[in-house]
Design an enzyme around this catalytic site. Structure first.
Site, PDB file in Angstrom:
ATOM      1  N   HIS A 265      10.883 -57.754 -14.414  1.00  0.00           N
ATOM      2  CA  HIS A 265      10.411 -56.830 -13.375  1.00  0.00           C
ATOM      3  C   HIS A 265      10.591 -57.592 -12.052  1.00  0.00           C
ATOM      4  O   HIS A 265       9.636 -58.076 -11.458  1.00  0.00           O
ATOM      5  CB  HIS A 265       8.948 -56.494 -13.655  1.00  0.00           C
ATOM      6  CG  HIS A 265       8.365 -55.405 -12.803  1.00  0.00           C
ATOM      7  ND1 HIS A 265       9.027 -54.836 -11.741  1.00  0.00           N
ATOM      8  CD2 HIS A 265       7.151 -54.786 -12.870  1.00  0.00           C
ATOM      9  CE1 HIS A 265       8.242 -53.906 -11.205  1.00  0.00           C
ATOM     10  NE2 HIS A 265       7.104 -53.867 -11.865  1.00  0.00           N
TER      11      HIS A 265
ATOM     12  N   LYS B  91      15.009 -33.100 -23.624  1.00  0.00           N
ATOM     13  CA  LYS B  91      15.842 -32.149 -24.391  1.00  0.00           C
ATOM     14  C   LYS B  91      16.854 -32.880 -25.247  1.00  0.00           C
ATOM     15  O   LYS B  91      17.830 -32.295 -25.709  1.00  0.00           O
ATOM     16  CB  LYS B  91      16.569 -31.206 -23.420  1.00  0.00           C
ATOM     17  CG  LYS B  91      15.645 -30.385 -22.551  1.00  0.00           C
ATOM     18  CD  LYS B  91      16.480 -29.455 -21.674  1.00  0.00           C
ATOM     19  CE  LYS B  91      15.630 -28.688 -20.681  1.00  0.00           C
ATOM     20  NZ  LYS B  91      16.458 -27.949 -19.716  1.00  0.00           N
TER      21      LYS B  91
ATOM     22  N   ARG C  99       2.441 -47.551  -8.714  1.00  0.00           N
ATOM     23  CA  ARG C  99       2.807 -48.451  -7.629  1.00  0.00           C
ATOM     24  C   ARG C  99       4.314 -48.557  -7.422  1.00  0.00           C
ATOM     25  O   ARG C  99       4.821 -48.356  -6.317  1.00  0.00           O
ATOM     26  CB  ARG C  99       2.308 -49.889  -7.946  1.00  0.00           C
ATOM     27  CG  ARG C  99       0.920 -50.179  -7.570  1.00  0.00           C
ATOM     28  CD  ARG C  99       0.351 -51.197  -8.544  1.00  0.00           C
ATOM     29  NE  ARG C  99       0.104 -50.489  -9.796  1.00  0.00           N
ATOM     30  CZ  ARG C  99      -1.062 -49.936 -10.083  1.00  0.00           C
ATOM     31  NH1 ARG C  99      -2.072 -50.080  -9.300  1.00  0.00           N
ATOM     32  NH2 ARG C  99      -1.225 -49.251 -11.199  1.00  0.00           N
ATOM     33  N   THR C 100       5.020 -48.937  -8.477  1.00  0.00           N
ATOM     34  CA  THR C 100       6.424 -49.300  -8.322  1.00  0.00           C
ATOM     35  C   THR C 100       7.267 -48.124  -7.845  1.00  0.00           C
ATOM     36  O   THR C 100       8.072 -48.252  -6.930  1.00  0.00           O
ATOM     37  CB  THR C 100       6.963 -49.873  -9.651  1.00  0.00           C
ATOM     38  OG1 THR C 100       6.065 -50.894 -10.098  1.00  0.00           O
ATOM     39  CG2 THR C 100       8.348 -50.465  -9.490  1.00  0.00           C
TER      40      THR C 100
ATOM     41  N   ARG D 200      13.340 -47.736 -14.515  1.00  0.00           N
ATOM     42  CA  ARG D 200      12.367 -48.380 -15.409  1.00  0.00           C
ATOM     43  C   ARG D 200      12.554 -47.792 -16.789  1.00  0.00           C
ATOM     44  O   ARG D 200      12.669 -46.565 -16.949  1.00  0.00           O
ATOM     45  CB  ARG D 200      10.943 -48.117 -14.915  1.00  0.00           C
ATOM     46  CG  ARG D 200       9.887 -48.497 -15.934  1.00  0.00           C
ATOM     47  CD  ARG D 200       8.493 -48.449 -15.384  1.00  0.00           C
ATOM     48  NE  ARG D 200       8.254 -49.544 -14.457  1.00  0.00           N
ATOM     49  CZ  ARG D 200       7.065 -49.842 -13.950  1.00  0.00           C
ATOM     50  NH1 ARG D 200       6.006 -49.129 -14.280  1.00  0.00           N
ATOM     51  NH2 ARG D 200       6.926 -50.860 -13.129  1.00  0.00           N
TER      52      ARG D 200
HETATM   53  C1  NCD Z   1       3.406 -53.759 -14.465  1.00  0.00           C
HETATM   54  C2  NCD Z   1       4.557 -53.235 -15.296  1.00  0.00           C
HETATM   55  O1  NCD Z   1       4.818 -52.037 -15.337  1.00  0.00           O
HETATM   56  O2  NCD Z   1       5.190 -54.068 -15.895  1.00  0.00           O
HETATM   57  N1  NCD Z   1       2.939 -52.884 -13.487  1.00  0.00           N
HETATM   58  C3  NCD Z   1       3.553 -52.787 -12.273  1.00  0.00           C
HETATM   59  O3  NCD Z   1       4.736 -52.565 -12.167  1.00  0.00           O
HETATM   60  N2  NCD Z   1       2.803 -52.998 -11.194  1.00  0.00           N
HETATM   61  C4  NCD Z   1       2.321 -54.330 -15.291  1.00  0.00           C
HETATM   62  C5  NCD Z   1       1.597 -53.462 -16.260  1.00  0.00           C
HETATM   63  O4  NCD Z   1       1.963 -52.311 -16.504  1.00  0.00           O
HETATM   64  O5  NCD Z   1       0.602 -53.936 -16.819  1.00  0.00           O
END
Ligand code: NCD
Length: 303
Positions: free
Chosen positions: A133, A83, A55-56, A105
């Site tokens: 997040h 690497k 998603r993100t 991330r």
């Molecule tokens: C979340 C995350 O990565 O923190 N997912 C997301 O970004 N929609 C929650 C999760 O991974 O459970």
């Protein structure tokens, strides 16, 4: 240090409101044939994901493109991180290509904060370890506000693996700025007492029914096994106590919203019946993610 978006904790209530208001301008775009605006034409965004994401990452990429910017996505598994390149070297390499923003991330809490002190490009935190997040909390707030005129006075139950959840932390920081009554619920190993100190208006319970009673919103969280090397949680015992099932919904307000950041694990933290029910706004959250990320990208790159 260039201004990015590292967390909700650093934002004022007015800044959150401004982002949400701008995201609302972008919401109708989803239903138009031509979804592209030219507000960030010529800008370049690099998405750098060291952890899994569907998603993100897609959402940031689509948001950038809808604003007319170019977007490049890199995942750690296909990069020179494999690497042995250090995080700082990877980021400096990308920064030398002069992106206008880096979306990142990483599994380590604080990684984007550390890098933001060393890099010339603004950094947007797309999830750092168990810490924050921010765009998830913003899209969650936008989704709630699609159904309620204000957040003030709502009762929001956040249920599941709270201690490992950056989604929970960012939501706690955001909702507490708006006078929301926040109830955190989960098994003791996943909900330590100090979570109550994160913000004003937070209470804790280990009893799922108590958490859901009179709730306006139920946010379910995935059990994050990837962050539990030290003390694996007994999988079979989870669902009977903390899995959201249809019978629970009668305890909540009749117009309760069921939310989940995804990915959902059906039959583990939520039943299929509830996930697919009229009360579920899980796919609305995904849809709103694009509008919110457009608002965030525009805000950061217009500076
Ligand atoms: C979340 C995350 O990565 O923190 N997912 C997301 O970004 N929609 C929650 C999760 O991974 O459970």
């Amino acid at each position: 240090m260039p201004q990015g978006l590292l967390g909700i904790e650093d934002l004022t209530r007015e800044e959150v409101e401004a982002i949400l208001a701008r995201a609302r301008d972008f919401q109708p775009l989803q239903n138009q044939t031509n979804k592209r605006l030219d507000l960030l034409r010529g800008r370049m965004i690099v998405n750098l994901f060291f952890e899994a994401s569907t998603r993100t990452r897609t959402s940031f990429e689509i948001a950038a493109k809808r604003l007319g910017a170019d977007a490049v996505s890199i995942t750690a598994s296909g990069s020179s991180v494999q690497k042995g390149e250090s995080l700082v070297d990877t980021l400096n390499t990308l920064a030398a290509m002069r992106p206008d923003a880096i979306v990142m991330r990483h599994a380590a809490s604080g990684a984007p904060h550390f890098l933001a002190r060393h890099l010339p490009a603004p950094i947007i935190n797309a999830g750092d370890g168990t810490h924050e997040h921010p765009t998830q909390a913003l899209l969650d707030a936008l989704t709630i506000l699609d159904h309620h005129s204000t957040l003030e006075g709502l009762r929001v139950a956040i249920i599941g693996d709270i201690v490992h959840s950056r989604v929970a932390r960012s939501n706690i920081y955001l909702l507490s700025k708006f006078g929301v009554d926040i109830v955190l619920c989960g098994p003791a190993p996943l909900l330590p007492p100090q979570m109550a100190q994160l913000a004003a208006g937070v209470t804790l319970t280990h009893d799922m029914r108590e958490a859901i009673r009179d709730a306006d919103v139920i946010m379910m969280l995935r059990v994050q096994l990837e962050r539990q090397d030290d003390s694996p949680f007994p999988a079979g015992e989870y669902y009977p106590f903390y899995g959201l099932r249809h019978e629970h919904l009668d305890l909540a307000k009749s117009d309760v919203l069921v939310m989940h950041p995804g990915p959902i694990n059906r039959g583990r933290e939520i039943s299929s019946e509830v996930a697919d029910s009229q009360r579920s706004v899980i796919l609305n959250q995904v849809e709103n993610g694009i509008a919110v990320r457009m608002a965030v990208l525009e805000r950061i790159m217009k500076q």
